[in-house]
Design an enzyme around this catalytic site. Structure first.
Site, mmCIF file in Angstrom:
data_model
loop_
_atom_site.group_PDB
_atom_site.id
_atom_site.type_symbol
_atom_site.label_atom_id
_atom_site.label_comp_id
_atom_site.label_asym_id
_atom_site.label_seq_id
_atom_site.Cartn_x
_atom_site.Cartn_y
_atom_site.Cartn_z
ATOM 1 N NE ARG A 90 -3.610 0.233 2.128
ATOM 2 C CZ ARG A 90 -4.399 -0.480 2.932
ATOM 3 N NH1 ARG A 90 -4.306 -0.341 4.237
ATOM 4 N NH2 ARG A 90 -5.275 -1.321 2.439
ATOM 5 C CE1 TYR A 91 0.681 4.186 4.435
ATOM 6 C CE2 TYR A 91 0.962 1.939 5.194
ATOM 7 C CZ TYR A 91 0.345 3.176 5.297
ATOM 8 O OH TYR A 91 -0.601 3.374 6.262
ATOM 9 N NE ARG A 94 5.728 2.461 5.874
ATOM 10 C CZ ARG A 94 5.391 3.578 5.258
ATOM 11 N NH1 ARG A 94 5.885 3.904 4.083
ATOM 12 N NH2 ARG A 94 4.513 4.387 5.820
ATOM 13 C CB CYS A 103 -3.610 -15.171 16.708
ATOM 14 S SG CYS A 103 -3.567 -14.063 15.303
ATOM 15 C CB CYS A 107 -7.815 -9.592 19.459
ATOM 16 S SG CYS A 107 -6.092 -9.801 19.931
ATOM 17 C CB CYS A 110 -9.033 -9.538 15.123
ATOM 18 S SG CYS A 110 -7.761 -9.772 13.862
ATOM 19 N NE ARG A 112 -4.335 -7.854 8.175
ATOM 20 C CZ ARG A 112 -3.141 -7.541 8.702
ATOM 21 N NH1 ARG A 112 -2.556 -8.374 9.542
ATOM 22 N NH2 ARG A 112 -2.541 -6.430 8.361
ATOM 23 C CG ASP A 270 -9.117 -0.707 11.696
ATOM 24 O OD1 ASP A 270 -8.859 0.490 11.512
ATOM 25 O OD2 ASP A 270 -8.248 -1.607 11.675
ATOM 26 C CG ASP A 307 -5.015 1.556 8.861
ATOM 27 O OD1 ASP A 307 -4.863 2.095 7.739
ATOM 28 O OD2 ASP A 307 -4.367 0.573 9.238
ATOM 29 C CE LYS A 314 -0.425 1.258 10.500
ATOM 30 N NZ LYS A 314 -0.157 0.635 9.181
#
Ligand code: PLP
Length: 377
Positions: A90-91, A94, A103, A107, A110, A112, A270, A307, A314
């Site tokens: 996206r950037y 990076r 995981c 969470c 999350c 994702r 998010d 984000d 971000k």
């Protein structure tokens, strides 16, 4: 079996075990753990002190997760920005590589949620594809290993990925984004540290949301990584009922520094489907930053970011009142104690023309940053 794998296998993943350990009615969570799996490691389980506390809320499934009908599955549009499987570019310089869907804990908030907990990790052919893409893109100098949680991979796969990445001459930094040190500290073995050390510069950003997460074992795990020469940052998600409070957040940031972890990002939650009950107002985050800046070590103040929904990346936010006015005479500034100061411009002003092209901030702004009235309540 490695000790950490045994500990991970002792985690709570089934509603009936949750009932046994935390007294939850298994019927309440059965429909949730189908689409959105649960895992609670022993470290996290023993940190829960009471029903509904800050740790509980992060890991115990809640029926309200199923009541979120309109929210998107992928609000950051990561799937759209993916040139080859598991890679998000996206950037400009990076890229993010998702190396597993597993995981240590799942969470409840999350981003994702659509992906995590599904079996499997990056296959050999997929790793080769990602490496080929990165090799053809010399602008990428920083790769972030994410997931899922990259530190749940076995040592040999971590080594395989690091070794492959280090064959790319233009790649400078490798980063890990992980919640493992705070939830499965047994995973941070001397063997893992030895592997990581061979591929520096390696950075790690550790996920922490509440000061109670920094138990002595967790701090020791962070120390082992720091001793292996890994600079440690922290990423925190602002969560309603967990850490949406300046005092809790100040304690968290100070505890992180004691664990040799530098707070990096504080994220506004998010819009992900199934997580909207965790969202706070944007003002809550700005208040927290204001309560930290100047009031405790500058090292303890993270960047507060949103984000942007739709894949904008971000975007940093600062409380609005530090720069009251800026013109060719100088800047009118307000400090953390609400006192006003004047900083004069140099004379002559080499870049004054460029400065005047910026939209004005502060008192002269028409409906600009200062219109955030809620900050004064
Ligand atoms: C967060 C993120 C990065 C890294 O951003 P930094 O601001 O450099 O930490 C890179 N790619 C994606 C897709 C991200 O979400």
């Amino acid at each position: 079996m490695d000790d950490w794998k045994r500990v991970l296998a002792e985690s709570i993943t089934k509603p009936k075990d949750l009932a046994k350990h935390l007294g939850v009615d298994p019927k309440e969570v059965e429909e949730v753990v189908g689409p959105y799996p649960m895992r609670i490691t022993p470290t996290v389980l023993f940190t829960i002190k009471a029903k509904g506390d800050a740790i509980w809320k992060q890991v115990v499934p809640d029926a309200v997760e199923m009541e979120d009908f309109d929210a998107p599955d992928d609000p950051l549009e990561e799937d759209t920005d993916s040139p080859v499987p598991h890679l998000v570019h996206r950037y400009p310089d990076r890229a993010l590589l998702m190396v597993t869907n597993q995981c240590p804990i799942y969470c409840r908030f999350c981003t994702r949620k659509r992906l995590v907990g599904k079996p499997g990790f990056l296959k050999k052919g997929e790793l080769d594809q990602a490496i080929a893409y990165l090799r053809e893109h010399p602008e990428v100098r920083d790769v972030i290993l994410s997931g899922g949680d990259p530190l749940l991979l076995p040592d040999y796969l971590i080594e395989r990925i690091l070794k492959a990445l280090r064959t790319i001459p233009h790649l400078e930094l490798i980063r890990f984004g992980t919640r493992v040190p705070g939830t499965l500290p047994q995973r941070i073995t001397p063997e893992l540290c030895e592997i990581v050390k061979q591929y520096h510069p390696i950075y790690m950003n550790l996920h922490f949301n509440h000061p109670d997460e920094l138990t002595p074992d967790v701090k020791a795990a962070c120390g082992r990584l720091a001793d292996a020469g890994v600079p440690l940052g922290a990423q925190t998600v602002l969560l309603k009922g967990v850490n949406d409070d300046p005092d809790i957040m100040k304690r968290l940031m100070q505890q992180l520094l004691l664990a040799r972890v530098k707070p990096y990002y504080l994220y506004q939650a998010d819009l992900t489907k199934g997580t909207n009950h965790f969202r706070t107002t944007v003002e809550t985050g700005l208040h927290i930053i204001q309560a930290l800046q100047g009031h405790t070590s500058g090292m303890a103040v993270p960047h507060f970011v949103i984000d942007a929904p739709g894949g904008g990346g971000k975007i940093p936010l600062l409380p609005p009142d530090y720069l009251l006015n800026l013109d060719e005479n100088g800047a009118v500034l307000k400090n953390y104690e609400n006192k006003t100061y004047h900083y004069p411009q140099p004379n002559p002003q080499p870049d004054a023309g460029r400065l005047r092209e910026l939209p004005m901030v502060g008192t002269s702004a028409a409906g600009g940053l200062c219109s955030l009235g809620a900050m004064d309540e």
